[in-house]
Design an enzyme around this catalytic site. Structure first.
Site, mmCIF file in Angstrom:
data_model
loop_
_atom_site.group_PDB
_atom_site.id
_atom_site.type_symbol
_atom_site.label_atom_id
_atom_site.label_comp_id
_atom_site.label_asym_id
_atom_site.label_seq_id
_atom_site.Cartn_x
_atom_site.Cartn_y
_atom_site.Cartn_z
ATOM 1 C CG ASP A 41 -16.796 1.322 45.101
ATOM 2 O OD1 ASP A 41 -17.596 2.017 44.461
ATOM 3 O OD2 ASP A 41 -16.756 1.313 46.368
ATOM 4 N N GLY A 100 -16.472 8.446 46.405
ATOM 5 C CA GLY A 100 -16.442 9.392 47.517
ATOM 6 C C GLY A 100 -17.703 9.285 48.333
ATOM 7 C CG ASP A 116 -10.135 4.029 51.118
ATOM 8 O OD1 ASP A 116 -11.232 3.788 51.661
ATOM 9 O OD2 ASP A 116 -9.623 5.174 51.064
ATOM 10 N N GLY A 157 -24.441 3.909 43.280
ATOM 11 C CA GLY A 157 -25.654 4.043 42.476
ATOM 12 C C GLY A 157 -25.361 4.542 41.070
ATOM 13 C CE1 TYR A 189 -21.115 14.658 48.193
ATOM 14 C CE2 TYR A 189 -22.790 16.355 47.936
ATOM 15 C CZ TYR A 189 -22.102 15.270 47.438
ATOM 16 O OH TYR A 189 -22.389 14.790 46.180
ATOM 17 C CB SER A 239 -22.554 17.823 44.260
ATOM 18 O OG SER A 239 -23.845 17.924 44.818
ATOM 19 C CG ASN A 240 -27.371 19.814 43.903
ATOM 20 O OD1 ASN A 240 -27.770 20.290 44.973
ATOM 21 N ND2 ASN A 240 -27.443 18.508 43.653
HETATM 22 P P1 NAI Z 1 -22.853 6.338 46.076
HETATM 23 O O1 NAI Z 1 -22.689 6.682 47.515
HETATM 24 O O2 NAI Z 1 -23.951 5.428 45.671
HETATM 25 O O3 NAI Z 1 -21.496 5.744 45.512
HETATM 26 C C1 NAI Z 1 -20.229 6.212 45.887
HETATM 27 C C2 NAI Z 1 -19.250 5.071 45.784
HETATM 28 O O4 NAI Z 1 -17.959 5.560 46.165
HETATM 29 C C3 NAI Z 1 -19.598 3.907 46.725
HETATM 30 O O5 NAI Z 1 -19.662 2.684 46.002
HETATM 31 C C4 NAI Z 1 -18.468 3.888 47.725
HETATM 32 O O6 NAI Z 1 -18.094 2.580 48.161
HETATM 33 C C5 NAI Z 1 -17.346 4.572 46.950
HETATM 34 N N1 NAI Z 1 -16.400 5.207 47.854
HETATM 35 C C6 NAI Z 1 -16.680 6.029 48.891
HETATM 36 N N2 NAI Z 1 -15.562 6.387 49.531
HETATM 37 C C7 NAI Z 1 -14.543 5.767 48.869
HETATM 38 C C8 NAI Z 1 -13.153 5.734 49.064
HETATM 39 N N3 NAI Z 1 -12.564 6.417 50.065
HETATM 40 N N4 NAI Z 1 -12.402 5.003 48.231
HETATM 41 C C9 NAI Z 1 -12.980 4.312 47.212
HETATM 42 N N5 NAI Z 1 -14.303 4.289 46.990
HETATM 43 C C10 NAI Z 1 -15.071 5.013 47.813
HETATM 44 O O7 NAI Z 1 -22.991 7.746 45.304
HETATM 45 P P2 NAI Z 1 -23.578 8.018 43.851
HETATM 46 O O8 NAI Z 1 -24.947 8.502 43.968
HETATM 47 O O9 NAI Z 1 -23.273 6.869 42.989
HETATM 48 O O10 NAI Z 1 -22.685 9.273 43.428
HETATM 49 C C11 NAI Z 1 -21.458 9.096 42.729
HETATM 50 C C12 NAI Z 1 -20.707 10.426 42.753
HETATM 51 O O11 NAI Z 1 -21.481 11.431 42.142
HETATM 52 C C13 NAI Z 1 -20.370 10.922 44.148
HETATM 53 O O12 NAI Z 1 -19.090 11.537 44.116
HETATM 54 C C14 NAI Z 1 -21.430 11.957 44.426
HETATM 55 O O13 NAI Z 1 -20.978 12.945 45.328
HETATM 56 C C15 NAI Z 1 -21.659 12.514 43.047
HETATM 57 N N6 NAI Z 1 -23.015 13.052 42.880
HETATM 58 C C16 NAI Z 1 -24.068 12.191 42.730
HETATM 59 C C17 NAI Z 1 -25.339 12.682 42.544
HETATM 60 C C18 NAI Z 1 -26.481 11.772 42.272
HETATM 61 O O14 NAI Z 1 -27.572 12.284 42.000
HETATM 62 N N7 NAI Z 1 -26.327 10.453 42.326
HETATM 63 C C19 NAI Z 1 -25.601 14.138 42.582
HETATM 64 C C20 NAI Z 1 -24.419 14.942 42.750
HETATM 65 C C21 NAI Z 1 -23.173 14.407 42.860
HETATM 66 C C1 15L Z 2 -25.927 14.931 45.719
HETATM 67 O O1 15L Z 2 -24.865 15.544 45.637
HETATM 68 C C2 15L Z 2 -26.000 13.549 46.277
HETATM 69 O O2 15L Z 2 -24.803 12.818 45.998
HETATM 70 C C3 15L Z 2 -27.189 12.779 45.740
HETATM 71 O O3 15L Z 2 -27.337 11.599 46.522
HETATM 72 C C4 15L Z 2 -28.452 13.614 45.834
HETATM 73 O O4 15L Z 2 -28.758 13.862 47.167
HETATM 74 C C5 15L Z 2 -28.267 14.927 45.106
HETATM 75 O O5 15L Z 2 -27.077 15.595 45.482
HETATM 76 C C6 15L Z 2 -29.436 15.903 45.309
HETATM 77 O O6 15L Z 2 -29.209 17.039 45.691
HETATM 78 O O7 15L Z 2 -30.570 15.484 45.026
#
Ligand code: NAI
Ligand code: 15L
Length: 275
Positions: A41, A77, A55, A21, A144, A115-116
Site C-alpha cells: 500500500d 487506487g 506507491d 477498507g 473514477y 467497479s459498478n
Molecule cells: P480504499 O480507499 O479504502 O483503499 C484503497 C487503498 O489503495 C488505500 O489504502 C490507499 O492508500 C491505496 N492506494 C491509493 N492510491 C495508491 C497508490 N497510488 N499506490 C499505492 N496504494 C494506493 O478503497 P476500498 O474500498 O478498499 O476499495 C479497494 C478497491 O476496490 C479500489 O480499487 C476501489 O476502486 C474498488 N472498489 C471498491 C468498492 C467497495 O465497495 N469497497 C466498490 C467498487 C470498487
Molecule cells: C465504488 O466504486 C467505491 O469504491 C465504493 O467506495 C462505493 O462507493 C461503491 O462504489 C458504491 O457505488 O457504493
C-alpha cells in the site's frame, strides 16, 4: 467446516491496497482459504510490519513486490471520484505500472477491482427480476469509473498480447453492511467478496473475464452468471437489512438521486476539475 473453501489452496498473492477498507477485510478473510498474502500500500498497513509501503508509481518496488507471486489481487487506487489528474496517476498509470511489473516477472493472473461505476450511467432494470448483463456497453459515471474502464481494457490487452489472465470484478458495494436502499441491490458481503476473489484467483482458463461482484441479493440489478461460472456461490443476501433501510430512507422513488442508474447519485455528481 461451513463457509471455508474446499480444497484449501497454497498460493502467494500480492494484495495491493492492503491498508484500505476492502484490503483490511480481505486480509482477515483470505488466509482461511490458504493464501499467503504479500501486502502493499502507499501507506503503512497497521499491525503488518512486513507490508511493503510503496506507491504504484514506484516501478522498482512493484517489480520486487510481484516477484515470485502466483497472482495479484489489485485493490490499490483512488476509490472515489477525484480530479482527472489524480485519477490518471493512481488508477490509470498505477494500474499500467502494476501490469507491466507483473508481465516482466511472469505473473500469470491479476484479479482487478473494477467497479459498478464503469457502467454507472446504465439505467437500473425497470422490471423486477430483469438483470443488466455483463456485456452491457460501459457507461462510466465519473473519471473514477472511466479509470475502471481503462483497467478492464488494459486487462484485455494483456490477455490478448501477453497471455496474462485477469478477472475484472465490477464490485457493487463491499462493506460490512449495506447502508443505503441502493446498496440493497449492489451489496457484496465481505464473506461473499472473499468467495468471489477466491473463485477469480483459482478458476481455470479465465482469459479476461468480467464479472459483477454482489451477494445473492433479492433486489439484485445485475447478472451474476459470469461470476458463478468461475465457481462463485454467493451465500448472503442483503434482504434482512431492507425493512430498516426502507423505513429510514424510503424506496428508490424518482426524486431520490439514487433512483435512475446503477451508479446512483454518482451520475449527477458534477465533474471535479483539476484545481
Ligand atoms: P480504499 O480507499 O479504502 O483503499 C484503497 C487503498 O489503495 C488505500 O489504502 C490507499 O492508500 C491505496 N492506494 C491509493 N492510491 C495508491 C497508490 N497510488 N499506490 C499505492 N496504494 C494506493 O478503497 P476500498 O474500498 O478498499 O476499495 C479497494 C478497491 O476496490 C479500489 O480499487 C476501489 O476502486 C474498488 N472498489 C471498491 C468498492 C467497495 O465497495 N469497497 C466498490 C467498487 C470498487
Ligand atoms: C465504488 O466504486 C467505491 O469504491 C465504493 O467506495 C462505493 O462507493 C461503491 O462504489 C458504491 O457505488 O457504493
Amino acid at each position: 467446516m461451513p463457509g471455508l473453501p474446499v480444497p484449501p489452496v497454497s498460493r502467494t498473492i500480492l494484495l495491493t491496497g492492503a491498508a484500505g477498507g476492502l484490503g483490511t477485510l480481505m486480509r482477515g478473510l483470505l488466509p482461511a482459504y490458504g493464501y499467503r498474502l504479500r501486502l502493499l500500500d502507499a501507506v503503512p498497513v497497521e499491525g503488518e510490519p512486513d507490508a511493503i509501503t510503496a506507491d504504484l508509481a514506484d516501478t522498482d518496488a512493484l517489480r520486487e513486490a510481484v516477484r515470485g507471486v502466483d497472482a495479484v489481487l489489485h485493490l490499490a487506487g483512488i476509490s472515489l471520484e477525484s480530479t482527472f489528474e489524480k485519477i490518471l496517476r493512481a488508477n490509470v498509470e498505477g494500474t499500467y505500472h502494476l501490469y507491466e511489473a507483473a508481465r516482466a516477472e511472469g505473473v500469470r493472473r491479476i484479479v482487478f477491482a473494477s467497479s459498478n461505476h464503469a457502467v454507472g450511467y446504465t439505467p437500473r432494470p425497470a422490471e423486477a427480476g430483469a438483470l443488466v448483463p455483463v456485456g452491457t456497453p460501459r457507461r462510466p459515471d465519473t473519471f473514477y469509473g472511466l479509470s475502471k474502464c481503462f483497467g478492464e481494457d488494459l486487462a484485455q490487452l494483456y490477455w490478448d498480447k501477453h497471455g496474462m489472465e485477469t478477472v475484472s470484478v465490477r464490485i457493487g458495494s463491499c462493506f460490512a453492511e449495506p447502508t443505503t436502499v441502493r446498496m440493497l441491490s449492489l451489496w457484496m458481503s465481505p464473506a461473499d467478496g472473499a468467495r468471489l476473489f477466491h473463485a477469480a484467483l483459482t478458476a481455470e482458463d479465465v482469459g479476461h473475464t468480467v464479472v459483477y461482484g454482489s451477494s445473492a441479493n433479492t433486489r439484485l440489478w445485475w447478472d451474476l452468471s459470469s461470476a458463478r461460472a468461475l465457481g462463485y456461490e454467493p451465500q448472503d443476501d442483503s434482504e434482512p437489512f431492507a425493512a430498516k433501510l426502507i423505513a429510514e430512507q424510503g424506496e428508490l422513488e424518482p426524486d431520490n438521486p439514487d433512483h435512475a442508474a446503477i451508479g446512483g447519485a454518482w451520475v449527477s455528481q458534477p465533474p471535479l476539475w483539476p484545481r
